[in-house]
Design an enzyme around this catalytic site. Structure first.
Site, PDB file in Angstrom:
ATOM      1  N   HIS A 127     -21.688 -37.790  51.701  1.00 47.48           N
ATOM      2  CA  HIS A 127     -20.354 -37.291  51.334  1.00 47.48           C
ATOM      3  C   HIS A 127     -20.101 -37.510  49.853  1.00 47.48           C
ATOM      4  O   HIS A 127     -19.838 -38.636  49.411  1.00 47.48           O
ATOM      5  CB  HIS A 127     -19.287 -37.992  52.194  1.00 47.48           C
ATOM      6  N   GLU A 182     -20.710 -41.441  49.916  1.00 43.76           N
ATOM      7  CA  GLU A 182     -20.691 -42.172  51.191  1.00 43.76           C
ATOM      8  C   GLU A 182     -21.878 -41.692  52.030  1.00 43.76           C
ATOM      9  O   GLU A 182     -22.041 -40.487  52.234  1.00 43.76           O
ATOM     10  CB  GLU A 182     -19.380 -41.919  51.943  1.00 43.76           C
ATOM     11  N   ASN A 188     -11.404 -41.470  52.661  1.00 46.56           N
ATOM     12  CA  ASN A 188     -10.322 -40.614  53.157  1.00 46.56           C
ATOM     13  C   ASN A 188      -9.463 -41.315  54.203  1.00 46.56           C
ATOM     14  O   ASN A 188      -8.308 -40.956  54.414  1.00 46.56           O
ATOM     15  CB  ASN A 188     -10.874 -39.293  53.700  1.00 46.56           C
ATOM     16  N   SER A 248     -16.355 -33.552  55.218  1.00 49.13           N
ATOM     17  CA  SER A 248     -15.336 -34.569  54.920  1.00 49.13           C
ATOM     18  C   SER A 248     -14.727 -35.107  56.194  1.00 49.13           C
ATOM     19  O   SER A 248     -14.205 -36.220  56.215  1.00 49.13           O
ATOM     20  CB  SER A 248     -14.180 -33.962  54.122  1.00 49.13           C
TER      21      SER A 248
HETATM   22  N1  LIG Z   1     -13.727 -29.608  47.866  1.00 49.18           N
HETATM   23  C1  LIG Z   1     -13.754 -30.935  48.025  1.00 49.18           C
HETATM   24  O1  LIG Z   1     -13.025 -31.687  47.366  1.00 49.18           O
HETATM   25  C2  LIG Z   1     -14.721 -31.553  49.002  1.00 49.18           C
HETATM   26  C3  LIG Z   1     -15.071 -32.909  48.842  1.00 49.18           C
HETATM   27  C4  LIG Z   1     -16.013 -33.471  49.714  1.00 49.18           C
HETATM   28  C5  LIG Z   1     -16.553 -32.705  50.734  1.00 49.18           C
HETATM   29  N2  LIG Z   1     -16.181 -31.395  50.880  1.00 49.18           N
HETATM   30  C6  LIG Z   1     -16.822 -30.623  51.952  1.00 49.18           C
HETATM   31  O2  LIG Z   1     -17.848 -29.815  51.366  1.00 49.18           O
HETATM   32  C7  LIG Z   1     -17.972 -28.597  52.097  1.00 49.18           C
HETATM   33  C8  LIG Z   1     -17.796 -27.422  51.146  1.00 49.18           C
HETATM   34  O3  LIG Z   1     -16.542 -27.507  50.511  1.00 49.18           O
HETATM   35  P1  LIG Z   1     -16.220 -26.693  49.183  1.00 49.18           P
HETATM   36  O4  LIG Z   1     -14.917 -27.218  48.685  1.00 49.18           O
HETATM   37  O5  LIG Z   1     -17.389 -26.685  48.257  1.00 49.18           O
HETATM   38  O6  LIG Z   1     -15.995 -25.223  49.783  1.00 49.18           O
HETATM   39  P2  LIG Z   1     -16.095 -23.818  49.042  1.00 49.18           P
HETATM   40  O7  LIG Z   1     -15.278 -22.887  49.842  1.00 49.18           O
HETATM   41  O8  LIG Z   1     -15.828 -23.959  47.579  1.00 49.18           O
HETATM   42  O9  LIG Z   1     -17.640 -23.412  49.193  1.00 49.18           O
HETATM   43  C9  LIG Z   1     -18.262 -23.147  50.425  1.00 49.18           C
HETATM   44  C10 LIG Z   1     -19.399 -22.162  50.179  1.00 49.18           C
HETATM   45  O10 LIG Z   1     -20.182 -22.086  51.373  1.00 49.18           O
HETATM   46  C11 LIG Z   1     -20.511 -20.723  51.601  1.00 49.18           C
HETATM   47  N3  LIG Z   1     -20.770 -20.598  53.028  1.00 49.18           N
HETATM   48  C12 LIG Z   1     -19.876 -20.628  54.054  1.00 49.18           C
HETATM   49  N4  LIG Z   1     -20.517 -20.529  55.234  1.00 49.18           N
HETATM   50  C13 LIG Z   1     -21.849 -20.464  54.952  1.00 49.18           C
HETATM   51  C14 LIG Z   1     -23.035 -20.369  55.728  1.00 49.18           C
HETATM   52  N5  LIG Z   1     -22.975 -20.327  57.060  1.00 49.18           N
HETATM   53  N6  LIG Z   1     -24.229 -20.323  55.093  1.00 49.18           N
HETATM   54  C15 LIG Z   1     -24.290 -20.367  53.756  1.00 49.18           C
HETATM   55  N7  LIG Z   1     -23.212 -20.446  52.960  1.00 49.18           N
HETATM   56  C16 LIG Z   1     -22.012 -20.492  53.554  1.00 49.18           C
HETATM   57  C17 LIG Z   1     -19.322 -19.932  51.095  1.00 49.18           C
HETATM   58  O11 LIG Z   1     -19.711 -18.594  50.758  1.00 49.18           O
HETATM   59  C18 LIG Z   1     -18.907 -20.749  49.858  1.00 49.18           C
HETATM   60  O12 LIG Z   1     -19.542 -20.289  48.682  1.00 49.18           O
HETATM   61  C19 LIG Z   1     -16.960 -28.678  53.243  1.00 49.18           C
HETATM   62  O13 LIG Z   1     -17.609 -29.182  54.379  1.00 49.18           O
HETATM   63  C20 LIG Z   1     -15.937 -29.651  52.696  1.00 49.18           C
HETATM   64  O14 LIG Z   1     -15.233 -30.311  53.741  1.00 49.18           O
HETATM   65  C21 LIG Z   1     -15.287 -30.797  50.030  1.00 49.18           C
END
Ligand SMILES: NC(=O)c1ccc[n+]([C@@H]2O[C@H](COP(=O)([O-])OP(=O)(O)OC[C@H]3O[C@@H](n4cnc5c(N)ncnc54)[C@H](O)[C@@H]3O)[C@@H](O)[C@H]2O)c1
Length: 376
Positions: free
Chosen positions: A140, A152, A189, A119
Site C-alpha cells: 500500500h 504498508e 487509514n 486501500s
Molecule cells: N489515489 C490515492 O490516494 C490512493 C492511495 C493509495 C491506494 N490507492 C489505491 O490505488 C488504486 C488505484 O487508485 P488511483 O487513485 O491511482 O486510481 P486512478 O483512477 O487514478 O487510476 C486507475 C487506473 O486503472 C485503470 N484500470 C481500471 N481497471 C483496470 C483493469 N481492469 N485493467 C487495467 N487497468 C485498469 C484505469 O484506466 C486508470 O487509469 C485503487 O485500488 C486505490 O484504492 C489510491
C-alpha cells in the site's frame, strides 16, 4: 546482475507514481492499463513528473531520460511475462482486481509476486479465487507515491516468501516498509480516523475549525485536521470514513460526523473546490487558551485507536508509530504520545471524562482498549 523486472497495472495517479519509484531505482518497468489513452501517454506523463526536479537542478536531464526509458508500456497483462513483481493499481473493486490477477498469473512465472495497492479491500479476499494465492500480498503506497516514504506491507498467512521479496525490492527502492495487518484501513487509514473524527466532534460542539487547527499546530502538527481534510478533499475523507465505519460494523469509534457529511453535500470539498473547512485560509488565529486540552483530547483518541489495533493484531507499536509519522507527517506516533500525555492513566482519565459527556450513542467511542487499562 540485472535488477528484476517490475510490472505495474493501472497507469492512473498511483500506478504511474509506483512505476516511477521502481524505474528511479534502476528497474525495467513493464506497465499497462485497460484504457488506451492512459497507455499512450504514460511515458510523457512520467517525463513530465520528473521535469520539475530537472528544472530545479536536482536531477540530471540524462538521468531523467534514462528513468523514463525504463518504462515500457505493453498492451495487456500478457505482456508482463518477464516481471518478478507485479503491482496492481486499478479500480478499487474486488471483482476487477480478482479478474486482473487471474489474467496476470496466467502470464507470469510461478514465483512472480502479485501485489495489490488496494486501500480498503481485504488482501485475502482478493487472493482467494486465484490459482497461486500464496503469491499475493498487499503493497500500500501513499499519494504521491514517489514522494511519500511509507509503504504498508500486508502479508496474509502463507505468503511470507512473497512478502519478503516485495519488502527487499521496495526497501531497495528507498521506501520505509512497515508490516500491517490485513484488516480494514491497514494501519494509517484506520489509526488516522480520530485525528479527523475528534476534531469534527469539537466542531459540532461549537469550536471553530481554524482554532482547532491552531491548537494542533501549537502541539507540533504541520497541518491541522481541517487543513488536511481540505487538502485531501472532504469527499475522499468522507468515503474513507464511511468505508471504515461499514467495515467495523458501525462502531462509534468510526462515527461519520454530520458536519463532514453536510460539508460534502454543500460541495465544500476543500482546495479542489476552492472552499472547505479552512479554505480559503483566513488569518491563522492564535491558539485558543485551552489549546493543550484540545490537542490532548485528539491525541488520547489516537493513542486509544492505536492500542486497539495493536491488541487485535500482531502489529508492533514501532510499526504504528512509524506509519503515522511517515504517512500523515505527524510529529510523533501514538505510542510516542503516551508519555507526553502523562502515561496510560492520564489517557484513561481523558477518555472517561469524554465518555461521561458524550451523547448516549457515542459513549462507546471512548471505551478504552483493555491494553491501556492493563498498563495503567
Ligand atoms: N489515489 C490515492 O490516494 C490512493 C492511495 C493509495 C491506494 N490507492 C489505491 O490505488 C488504486 C488505484 O487508485 P488511483 O487513485 O491511482 O486510481 P486512478 O483512477 O487514478 O487510476 C486507475 C487506473 O486503472 C485503470 N484500470 C481500471 N481497471 C483496470 C483493469 N481492469 N485493467 C487495467 N487497468 C485498469 C484505469 O484506466 C486508470 O487509469 C485503487 O485500488 C486505490 O484504492 C489510491
Amino acid at each position: 546482475m540485472d535488477r528484476p523486472v517490475i510490472g505495474v497495472v493501472g497507469l492512473g495517479t498511483m500506478g504511474l507514481g509506483i512505476a516511477q519509484v521502481y524505474a528511479q531505482a534502476g528497474h525495467a518497468v513493464l506497465a499497462t492499463d485497460a484504457h488506451a489513452p492512459a497507455r499512450a501517454n504514460a511515458r510523457e506523463r512520467l517525463a513530465a513528473a520528473l521535469a520539475p526536479r530537472v528544472n530545479a537542478g536536482k536531477l540530471d536531464a540524462a538521468e531523467a531520460e534514462a528513468i523514463a526509458s525504463r518504462l515500457q508500456v505493453v498492451d495487456g497483462p500478457e505482456g508482463l511475462a518477464d516481471a518478478a513483481l507485479v503491482i496492481e493499481a486499478v479500480a478499487e473493486d474486488l471483482a476487477v482486481k480478482q479478474d486482473l490477477f487471474a489474467a496476470v498469473e496466467r502470464a507470469v512465472a510461478a514465483d512472480c509476486v502479485l501485489a495489490t495497492n488496494t486501500s480498503s479491500l481485504s488482501v485475502r479476499a482478493i487472493r482467494d479465487p486465484l490459482a497461486r494465492p500464496m503469491q499475493v500480498i498487499g503493497l500500500h503506497f501513499f499519494n504521491p507515491a514517489p514522494v511519500m516514504k511509507l509503504v504498508e506491507l500486508v502479508v496474509p498467512q502463507g505468503a511470507e516468501e512473497a512478502g519478503n521479496r516485495a519488502r527487499t525490492l521496495t526497501e531497495a527502492a528507498g521506501k520505509v516498509v512497515v508490516d500491517a495487518p490485513d484488516s480494514p484501513g491497514f494501519i494509517v487509514n484506520r489509526c488516522a480516523r480520530p485525528f479527523y473524527g475528534e476534531a469534527l466532534a469539537l466542531l459540532e460542539e461549537g469550536r471553530a475549525a481554524a482554532e482547532i487547527d491552531a491548537a494542533m499546530a501549537a502541539a507540533g502538527y504541520r497541518m491541522g485536521p481541517f487543513a488536511l481534510i481540505d487538502l485531501i478533499g472532504a469527499d475522499i475523507n468522507l468515503a474513507a470514513t464511511r468505508s471504515l465505519n461499514a467495515a467495523m460494523g458501525g462502531h462509534p469509534r468510526y462515527h461519520v460526523f454530520a458536519a463532514l457529511e453536510e460539508t460534502v453535500a454543500a460541495g465544500r470539498l476543500g482546495r479542489k473546490s476552492g472552499a472547505g473547512f479552512v479554505t480559503p485560509p483566513g488569518e491563522a488565529p492564535a491558539p485558543p487558551a485551552d489549546a493543550e486540552s484540545i490537542a490532548a483530547r485528539i491525541e488520547a483518541l489516537l493513542v486509544n485507536e492505536a492500542a486497539w489495533l495493536a491488541q487485535e493484531s500482531s502489529t508492533s507499536r514501532d510499526a504504528i508509530d512509524t506509519a503515522l509519522k511517515l504517512g500523515l507527517n505527524f510529529p510523533r506516533g501514538p505510542f510516542g504520545m503516551l508519555d507526553r500525555l502523562g502515561g496510560p492513566g492520564a489517557v484513561l482519565h481523558i477518555l472517561s471524562d469524554l465518555r461521561v459527556r458524550a451523547p448516549e450513542a457515542l459513549k462507546p467511542r471512548y471505551d478504552p482498549s483493555p491494553w491501556l487499562e492493563a498498563l495503567a
